[in-house]
Design a protein around this motif. Structure first.
Motif, mmCIF file in Angstrom:
data_model
loop_
_atom_site.group_PDB
_atom_site.id
_atom_site.type_symbol
_atom_site.label_atom_id
_atom_site.label_comp_id
_atom_site.label_asym_id
_atom_site.label_seq_id
_atom_site.Cartn_x
_atom_site.Cartn_y
_atom_site.Cartn_z
ATOM 1 N N ILE A 95 -6.129 -5.197 -2.506
ATOM 2 C CA ILE A 95 -5.625 -4.772 -1.203
ATOM 3 C C ILE A 95 -4.353 -3.954 -1.388
ATOM 4 O O ILE A 95 -4.156 -2.906 -0.780
ATOM 5 C CB ILE A 95 -5.324 -5.991 -0.318
ATOM 6 N N ARG A 96 -3.497 -4.457 -2.293
ATOM 7 C CA ARG A 96 -2.229 -3.785 -2.535
ATOM 8 C C ARG A 96 -2.454 -2.356 -3.009
ATOM 9 O O ARG A 96 -1.732 -1.437 -2.632
ATOM 10 C CB ARG A 96 -1.471 -4.599 -3.583
ATOM 11 N N GLU A 97 -3.498 -2.186 -3.816
ATOM 12 C CA GLU A 97 -3.726 -0.851 -4.354
ATOM 13 C C GLU A 97 -4.498 0.042 -3.392
ATOM 14 O O GLU A 97 -4.294 1.246 -3.363
ATOM 15 C CB GLU A 97 -4.490 -0.974 -5.670
ATOM 16 N N ARG A 98 -5.387 -0.550 -2.607
ATOM 17 C CA ARG A 98 -6.292 0.261 -1.808
ATOM 18 C C ARG A 98 -6.092 0.150 -0.293
ATOM 19 O O ARG A 98 -6.908 0.650 0.456
ATOM 20 C CB ARG A 98 -7.752 -0.126 -2.117
ATOM 21 N N TRP A 99 -5.043 -0.510 0.156
ATOM 22 C CA TRP A 99 -4.917 -0.751 1.604
ATOM 23 C C TRP A 99 -4.946 0.539 2.387
ATOM 24 O O TRP A 99 -5.491 0.620 3.474
ATOM 25 C CB TRP A 99 -3.634 -1.518 1.912
ATOM 26 N N HIS A 100 -4.376 1.606 1.816
ATOM 27 C CA HIS A 100 -4.300 2.855 2.583
ATOM 28 C C HIS A 100 -5.675 3.418 2.847
ATOM 29 O O HIS A 100 -5.909 4.029 3.881
ATOM 30 C CB HIS A 100 -3.416 3.861 1.844
ATOM 31 N N GLN A 101 -6.626 3.174 1.909
ATOM 32 C CA GLN A 101 -7.983 3.652 2.188
ATOM 33 C C GLN A 101 -8.629 2.852 3.304
ATOM 34 O O GLN A 101 -9.354 3.394 4.121
ATOM 35 C CB GLN A 101 -8.837 3.549 0.926
ATOM 36 N N PHE A 102 -8.361 1.552 3.318
ATOM 37 C CA PHE A 102 -8.931 0.747 4.390
ATOM 38 C C PHE A 102 -8.381 1.175 5.750
ATOM 39 O O PHE A 102 -9.064 1.109 6.754
ATOM 40 C CB PHE A 102 -8.631 -0.737 4.172
ATOM 41 N N ILE A 103 -7.116 1.592 5.776
ATOM 42 C CA ILE A 103 -6.523 1.952 7.066
ATOM 43 C C ILE A 103 -6.810 3.409 7.410
ATOM 44 O O ILE A 103 -7.218 3.725 8.521
ATOM 45 C CB ILE A 103 -4.996 1.709 7.048
ATOM 46 N N PHE A 104 -6.587 4.313 6.465
ATOM 47 C CA PHE A 104 -6.629 5.736 6.791
ATOM 48 C C PHE A 104 -7.813 6.488 6.197
ATOM 49 O O PHE A 104 -7.955 7.678 6.438
ATOM 50 C CB PHE A 104 -5.355 6.426 6.298
ATOM 51 N N GLY A 105 -8.636 5.854 5.388
ATOM 52 C CA GLY A 105 -9.706 6.590 4.738
ATOM 53 C C GLY A 105 -9.142 7.567 3.729
ATOM 54 O O GLY A 105 -8.291 7.208 2.921
ATOM 55 N N PHE A 106 -9.566 8.812 3.789
ATOM 56 C CA PHE A 106 -9.120 9.799 2.805
ATOM 57 C C PHE A 106 -8.106 10.768 3.384
ATOM 58 O O PHE A 106 -7.976 11.894 2.938
ATOM 59 C CB PHE A 106 -10.338 10.548 2.264
ATOM 60 N N TYR A 107 -7.426 10.309 4.411
ATOM 61 C CA TYR A 107 -6.378 11.111 5.019
ATOM 62 C C TYR A 107 -5.282 11.354 3.992
ATOM 63 O O TYR A 107 -4.882 10.427 3.285
ATOM 64 C CB TYR A 107 -5.801 10.343 6.209
ATOM 65 N N PRO A 108 -4.761 12.591 3.876
ATOM 66 C CA PRO A 108 -3.751 12.848 2.853
ATOM 67 C C PRO A 108 -2.512 11.978 3.069
ATOM 68 O O PRO A 108 -1.978 11.951 4.188
ATOM 69 C CB PRO A 108 -3.405 14.321 3.067
ATOM 70 N N PRO A 109 -2.053 11.287 2.046
ATOM 71 C CA PRO A 109 -0.952 10.319 2.208
ATOM 72 C C PRO A 109 0.306 10.930 2.811
ATOM 73 O O PRO A 109 1.001 10.255 3.587
ATOM 74 C CB PRO A 109 -0.694 9.843 0.785
ATOM 75 N N GLU A 110 0.599 12.221 2.494
ATOM 76 C CA GLU A 110 1.850 12.757 3.025
ATOM 77 C C GLU A 110 1.749 13.009 4.528
ATOM 78 O O GLU A 110 2.753 13.292 5.177
ATOM 79 C CB GLU A 110 2.251 14.029 2.258
#
Lengths: 482, 425
Positions: A95-110
């Motif tokens: 979860i710690r490593e991939r949480w952003h994918q669960f929340i935002f998918g492949f939206y650019p992090p910046e």
């Protein structure tokens, strides 16, 4: 009477005694609530035994959770080193490593600030509808949104200038609420275009001019309504707006963009995913479905046979087929039904079909609300000489909508949960889309409890809090004195 | 009321089509009809153009072509030589099987949990609240996938059931063992359960469109006859009770009538269970139930159990306390109060939402796609669609079938609803 002194009659009151031990405190509570009879005792013992086994089986797994690791193997190694070879433990490192994918998918992090800002502003847009101009509650919502934006933007390392700008905007909203809470509804009106602009980016003129189309509709309606009545005026307004949207808008927007190139970096729908996608589909479908649902409900109760038949057919057809067939229609069949070479975004197609789907359900909810109104209300409106639309707008709908709000919220919860089905037409929703991506990764192969628990917990939080809010609303709106 | 007759009988003017309420509704309907026809025509025209561009036509003859794919769960005989239509039929029966079992089990679970949630036992009612909220507020798809993953990842492999001579000698136990007196084996390949078989089957009869298993038909006929006979006995008992005031003892008669014929019938045909056995690397014999079926059914039952529990609870709460107090005052025991006073009234509140929950459950069987369960959507709307490339026909047919199922369920349940409805005026 005073001088009859019998020795067996007490002259002073007995001091009150404490109730017996079995009738007070914890013992009484336990006796009454847990062991009040043989059946209850059996139930309690059964419940305790099953609880014990559940805790015994799962507690070590929760306690041994590992947060810092790079792969499932590493997780298991850490757990084995710490608690022995047979120990089980959760590997939250995934979860710690991939949480952003669960929340935002492949939206650019910046660009995470864009969905976050639209999510926060969603509540600002909803606030006037949620709390009906109640100043205190609106302020609480605004403060909550501001805090949420501040914390999440700060946690995502956005620069201070942007945060300061956003905070100034929030301060503006607070001022607006303090001066004129009703005026916040205008923000609700422009929110869809704003959110579309924030999420997908591109030229700012597209959404602005789309909203201008609505303004065209409004102007035509206001000018023509006294002469032609509600139906004709809104139809003409709609036609005018369509002319604007289809014929003029794109050229005007291109011209304006060459003059003033204002915009955000455009993003593709492929980059949407996770809970962002679930929220986009859920919120846009339900808000678009509300007016359609109201029209369908009115149509179903109409005296005009043709309109009634049409509404009943649409509602019953849509309610009779599973959502999944509607989604497949969006992905497979819509290309047949639309003019050749029309090809538009899959998310938009899905939103359209899900809107149709939820409109039918909302229509039934609102029909229930209309049916619950006493007949006298309709008759009183007629007696006052109001025409059909005035009666609907001023007398019937406010009451019917009020009654149906819990039902609408329930529909929304159902729809929000059903957004997980878009995985089957190839969109990366959190439950199956993102989870299968994570589970396909060589590092996290074989992980199954953690992603499902994480996704399930977020869904639970959303749905549970919405349903609690609906209960609050039901309580608050209950103005009858039954 | 004379002035009503005096209303001006003005001649018809075109503007009355808009301004006169008597004619306006006709105007609006005509406009709507025109728009609807135009819209449908536009869709049809687009479809024809698009089909022509792709060199396709609308043709359902593919349903009679060879399907060429295997299905792992079939309630009627099917091989990969059968037609696409047959495959769709198998899929439809799979859908109906899950929907039917799901409705029954989730109702049982739902009533049980709904009543327990209202229990005075603090612990039990809290536990049930947690259960209901947990299952209702999480997508059904999650439960389906999770149950499936748990079954296929955690369940032991068939080889773990093996008991070798060395293990017996060493006093070791195998890693996994069968449940329920060696009759059920849950492995990562599927669940093996005993299969009911008869030694002397009555054979099959070909009805043209389908083959009927005479043994099953006869058994169902016998059970139906038993139930009918039992009702006759009960009616007679009631008549006697109303005439004389004494109710004859009939429970043993009922038991005899209900069960003896079927048991005798099965005994005469040589009914036995074929148990699954570990042979080589896998279980042989018995019935192998795929995990996709188990997971779908289990998840549907757990999820809809929670939903139905809420319905049941609200139905029981809706009956005012005075009803049960009145029943207690009449001297009825709690059980009879529930059965004779509360439930008949609660049913009226419970049944309408229950109908829609059965409908949703039936439609949600299509989520079997998440675990590759080959139901109607998996066969007709899945493999057949992909093989033949006939999206339009397959999708339309599939939607139509789902629509028919939904209408049928709501029709049947509405009849039942009508029969328990409060008859007033």
């Amino acid at each position: 009477m005073a001088n009859t002194e019998a020795s067996f009659v007490r002259t002073e009151m007995v001091a009150p005694q404490e109730p017996p031990l079995s009738e007070r405190g914890v013992v009484k509570w336990v006796r009454e609530n847990l062991f009040s009879g043989p059946l209850n005792t059996i139930l309690t013992v059964l419940a305790l035994v099953s609880l014990f086994y559940l805790v015994k089986l799962s507690l070590p797994w929760w306690l041994h959770g590992v947060w810092k690791a790079n792969s499932l193997g590493e997780c298991r190694q850490i757990i084995a080193d710490a608690y022995g070879p047979d120990a089980t433990g959760a590997c939250w490192a995934m979860i710690r490593e991939r949480w952003h994918q669960f929340i935002f998918g492949f939206y650019p992090p910046e660009m995470y600030w864009r969905p976050i800002l639209s999510f926060g502003l969603l509540f600002v847009a909803l606030a006037p509808a949620l709390f009906f101009g109640d100043r205190r509650n609106n302020l609480v919502i605004l403060a909550g949104v501001a805090l949420f934006l501040l914390l999440s933007l700060w946690a995502l390392d956005n620069d201070l200038l942007h945060i300061a700008l956003i905070m100034m905007m929030m301060a503006g909203f607070v001022a607006l609420v303090l001066i004129a809470p009703r005026k916040l509804l205008w923000f609700t009106l422009i929110y869809p275009a704003l959110a579309q602009f924030l999420l997908w980016g591109g030229s700012v003129w597209g959404p602005v001019l789309t909203m201008l189309g609505l303004a065209v509709l409004a102007v035509v309606y206001v000018v023509l309504q006294p002469r032609f009545g509600v139906v004709m005026a809104s139809a003409m307004g709609f036609v005018a707006a369509c002319v604007w949207w289809l014929a003029l808008q794109s050229s005007v927007s291109t011209a304006l963009y060459t003059l003033m190139p204002i915009g955000l970096e455009a993003l593709d729908s492929d980059q949407f995913g996770g809970f962002l996608l679930a929220f986009v589909i859920g919120v846009s479908s339900i808000s678009a479905a509300l007016p359609i649902g109201i029209l369908l409900a009115l149509g179903r109760r109409s005296d005009m046979l043709l309109i009634k038949t049409l509404s009943v057919t649409i509602i019953e057809f849509v309610r009779g087929v599973p959502l999944i067939t509607m989604l497949f229609t969006a992905s497979l069949l819509l290309q047949y039904f639309l003019p050749p070479r029309t090809n538009f975004d899959l998310i938009l197609r899905v939103v359209i079909l899900v809107t149709v789907f939820s409109a039918a359900y909302i229509a039934e909810v609102i029909r229930g609300g209309l049916a619950a109104l006493p007949r006298g209300q309709f008759e009183a409106a007629d007696a006052l000489g109001l025409d059909y639309w005035q009666a609907q707008r001023l007398i019937t709908m406010p009451q019917a909508l009020k009654i149906s709000i819990p039902g609408i919220v329930t529909t929304f919860i159902g729809l929000f949960k059903d957004t997980t089905l878009v995985t089957f037409v190839g969109l990366a929703e959190p439950l199956r889309g993102i989870t299968s991506i994570v589970r396909a990764d060589i590092d996290w192969k074989g992980i199954y409890w953690e992603p499902y628990i994480f996704v399930g917990a977020i869904f639970f939080l959303c749905c549970f809090s919405i349903s609690r809010y609906s209960m609050y609303l039901e309580h608050k709106l209950k103005t009858d004195h039954r | 009321m004379a002035y009503v007759a005096d209303a001006p009988k003005a001649s018809f003017r075109p503007s009355m089509l808009i301004y006169d309420t008597r004619y306006r509704s006709i105007t609006i309907q005509v406009i709507v009809l025109l728009l609807a026809v135009l819209f449908v025509g536009w869709l049809a025209d687009n479809t024809i153009q698009n089909l022509a561009a792709k060199d396709k036509d609308i043709n359902f003859s593919f349903l009679w072509n060879r399907a060429g794919y295997d299905l792992d769960q079939q309630l009627i005989p099917y091989t990969n030589d059968s037609t696409h239509g047959r495959a769709a039929m198998v899929g439809l029966l799979n859908t109906l099987a899950v929907a039917f079992l799901g409705c029954i089990f989730s109702t049982i679970l739902g009533v049980f949990i709904g009543v327990l949630r209202l229990s005075k036992n603090w612990l039990v009612s809290r536990l049930m609240t947690v259960y209901i909220e947990m299952f209702r507020n999480v997508p059904l798809l999650l439960w389906i996938i999770m149950v499936f993953v748990i079954f296929s990842e955690i369940a032991p492999a068939p080889k773990d059931f093996k008991v070798t001579d060395e293990m017996i000698a060493a006093g070791e136990l195998p890693k996994a063992s069968m449940m329920f007196m060696d009759s059920v084996a849950v492995t990562n390949r599927g669940t093996n359960i005993p299969m009911p078989l008869v030694e002397h089957p009555l054979g099959y009869v070909n009805l043209g469109f389908a083959t009927a298993n005479l043994t099953v038909v006869a058994l169902f006929a016998l059970i139906g006859a038993s139930i009918y006979a039992n009702r006759r006995v009960a009616r007679h008992a009631r008549a006697v009770q109303e005439a004389t005031g004494d109710r004859p003892t009939i429970w043993w008669k009922s038991l005899l009538i209900l069960f003896a014929p079927s048991i005798f019938f099965l005994w005469a045909l040589g009914f036995h269970l074929e148990y699954p056995e570990l042979k080589g690397f896998n279980f042989k014999g018995g019935l192998n139930v795929a995990h996709s079926f188990t997971a779908l059914l289990l998840a549907l039952v757990l999820y809809y159990g929670a939903v139905i529990a809420e319905t049941v609870r609200s139905g029981i709460i809706a009956i005012s306390n005075g009803q049960s107090e009145a029943a207690f005052a009449l001297g009825l025991r709690p059980g009879r109060t529930m059965r004779l006073v509360i439930l008949p009234q609660a049913l009226r509140v419970i049944i309408p939402p229950l109908i829609s929950q059965f409908l949703s459950l039936t439609k949600d069987t299509s989520l079997g796609i998440g675990v590759s369960y080959l139901d109607l959507r998996g066969t007709l709307g899945g493999i057949t669609l992909n093989q033949t490339g006939r999206e339009l026909e397959c999708m339309l047919l599939m939607m139509l079938i789902y629509l028919l199922i939904s209408l049928l369920i709501s029709f049947v349940m509405n009849i039942y609803n009508h029969s328990v409805k409060l008859k007033e005026r």
